[in-house]
Structure formats: C-alpha cells, structure tokens
Design an enzyme around this catalytic site. Sequence first.
Site, PDB file in Angstrom:
ATOM      1  CG  ASP A 118      -1.642  -1.084   1.564  1.00 13.90           C
ATOM      2  OD1 ASP A 118      -2.077  -1.708   0.604  1.00 13.90           O
ATOM      3  OD2 ASP A 118      -1.833  -1.376   2.757  1.00 13.90           O
TER       4      ASP A 118
HETATM    5  N1  URA Z   1      -0.831  -6.002   3.931  1.00 15.46           N
HETATM    6  C1  URA Z   1      -1.308  -4.738   3.950  1.00 15.46           C
HETATM    7  O1  URA Z   1      -2.312  -4.449   4.608  1.00 15.46           O
HETATM    8  N2  URA Z   1      -0.667  -3.818   3.228  1.00 15.46           N
HETATM    9  C2  URA Z   1       0.434  -4.074   2.512  1.00 15.46           C
HETATM   10  O2  URA Z   1       0.984  -3.190   1.875  1.00 15.46           O
HETATM   11  C3  URA Z   1       0.912  -5.396   2.509  1.00 15.46           C
HETATM   12  C4  URA Z   1       0.257  -6.346   3.232  1.00 15.46           C
END
Ligand code: URA
Length: 249
Positions: free
Chosen positions: A105
């Site tokens: 993310d």
């Molecule tokens: N899980 C998440 O919530 N975000 C990420 O970027 C990777 C795994």
Amino acid sequence: MRLGKHLAHAGVASRRASEQLVKGGRVEVDGAVVTDPARDVGGEEDIRVDGKTLRRTEPGAERAVYLLHKPAGVVSTAKDTHGRRTVVEFVRAPGVRLYPVGRLDAETTGLILLTDDGDLAHRLTHPSFEVPKLYVAEVEHAPVREDALRRLREGVRLEDGMTAPARVKQVRSGVLELTIHEGRKRQVRRMCEEVGHAVKRLQRVAFGPLKLGDLAEGGVRRLSAAEIERLRAPAPGVPGGTGRDGQRA
Ligand code: URA
C-alpha cells in the site's frame, strides 16, 4: 513458448498483464498483430510491443533484481495516474524495464523487489509458491489480547474469504510480527482491523529469504547472483517453489 509467457519472461510485464497486452492488439510478431496469448513463439521472431522491439534475452542472461526500502507515500506501480512517486523511480537502471514484484500500500513502508525478470516475479507472487512475507504492524488498542492473536493465527474471515493460518507474535505491547504467505489487497490491515486492532503503521521487513536489514528508507541495493539463486530455489515441500528461511506462515 506461449507468447504471453515469453513477454513476461522478457520483463515486459507480469504474465497476466502480458496476456492482456496481447489480447489488446498491442503486440506484433514478425510484422503481424497477434491477439492470441497462447500463440507459440520460439524467441527468434521480431516481436514488438507498442511498436517497440523486444530486447532479446539470451537464456541464462543476467537479470536485474533490486531491493528497495519503500518510503510511505510512494506507490508500488510502474506508473501512477495521480502523479505520486513510484517505486520504479528510486532505481537507476538505464535501459532496463523494471516493475515491482507484488504491491505494498502507499502508506506501507519496507521491502519491495523490482525486477525485469517476469518469470521470477510470477514465481514470487503466485500464491501456490507460498513465499512468506514478514510484517511489523503497530496497532491500536494495545495490548492485543490472546483471543485476537489466536484468531489472527488461525485465520480471519474477510470479505474475500478466510485467511490462511499466519504466524503472529506480539513483540511489544501493540506491536505485532505477522508472517503471511498470501498477497491479498491490504491483507494485514484488514486482518488486524477485523480483530479490533486497526493498524497505525505497517512495515514489511522480510520477503522469502531476504531481509530489509538496516537499509535506509528510500535506499536501494541490487541483489547478488547468490541472492537471486536463493530466491529461485525450490522451497521444502513446495514443488518448484521459492526458498524460505524457515519462517513458515
Ligand atoms: N498487507 C497490507 O495491509 N498492506 C500491505 O501493503 C501489505 C500487506
């Protein structure tokens, strides 16, 4: 080899995205547009994507794999429609078309790989290879009680189904280490939220056998040939899978 696979192998895009390129009529083989990703190619053809000739890669040629410590606010796509910085912009690799292996993310920091090796990217992201990924999550409403930890370990029901069992440890009050081998969207955030502990900060600290270590935020390093070999190595119990450092999720 199938055209879609060949494009992925040449680092054009992931296997699925390569197939979409073919279906979208953007790929020519020896001067003719081909829309069937299953078309057989030997590698000696003149293959063009959007009119650009594919760089021919000899079998066994050296591939580029970089490890980036992604900062917050950076997106892990090759291009961003909102003008945000992308992970690809952190790596100086002239003439090499890199793309990220999986996603983090925008707000998540930590270890992300970039490569021009579509086949390796496929191996590392396909769920059947079960590559373990280790995250450190700082969560709300500390401490996390044993029943919530147990739910995270056993599997949590999310809107896209149950999560696979995870390895979860509370290393300090409200700080969790979670090892998962799936790669669903915002998975760690959604898992923690589901058990009543929204994530305040999230960092990926290991991916398969690789560790973030003390690489500074925004820092990049190219993997050695030995590290790439370890990434490709079959994992115990997973035919054709990827090596791991014993961190089974
Ligand atoms: N899980 C998440 O919530 N975000 C990420 O970027 C990777 C795994």
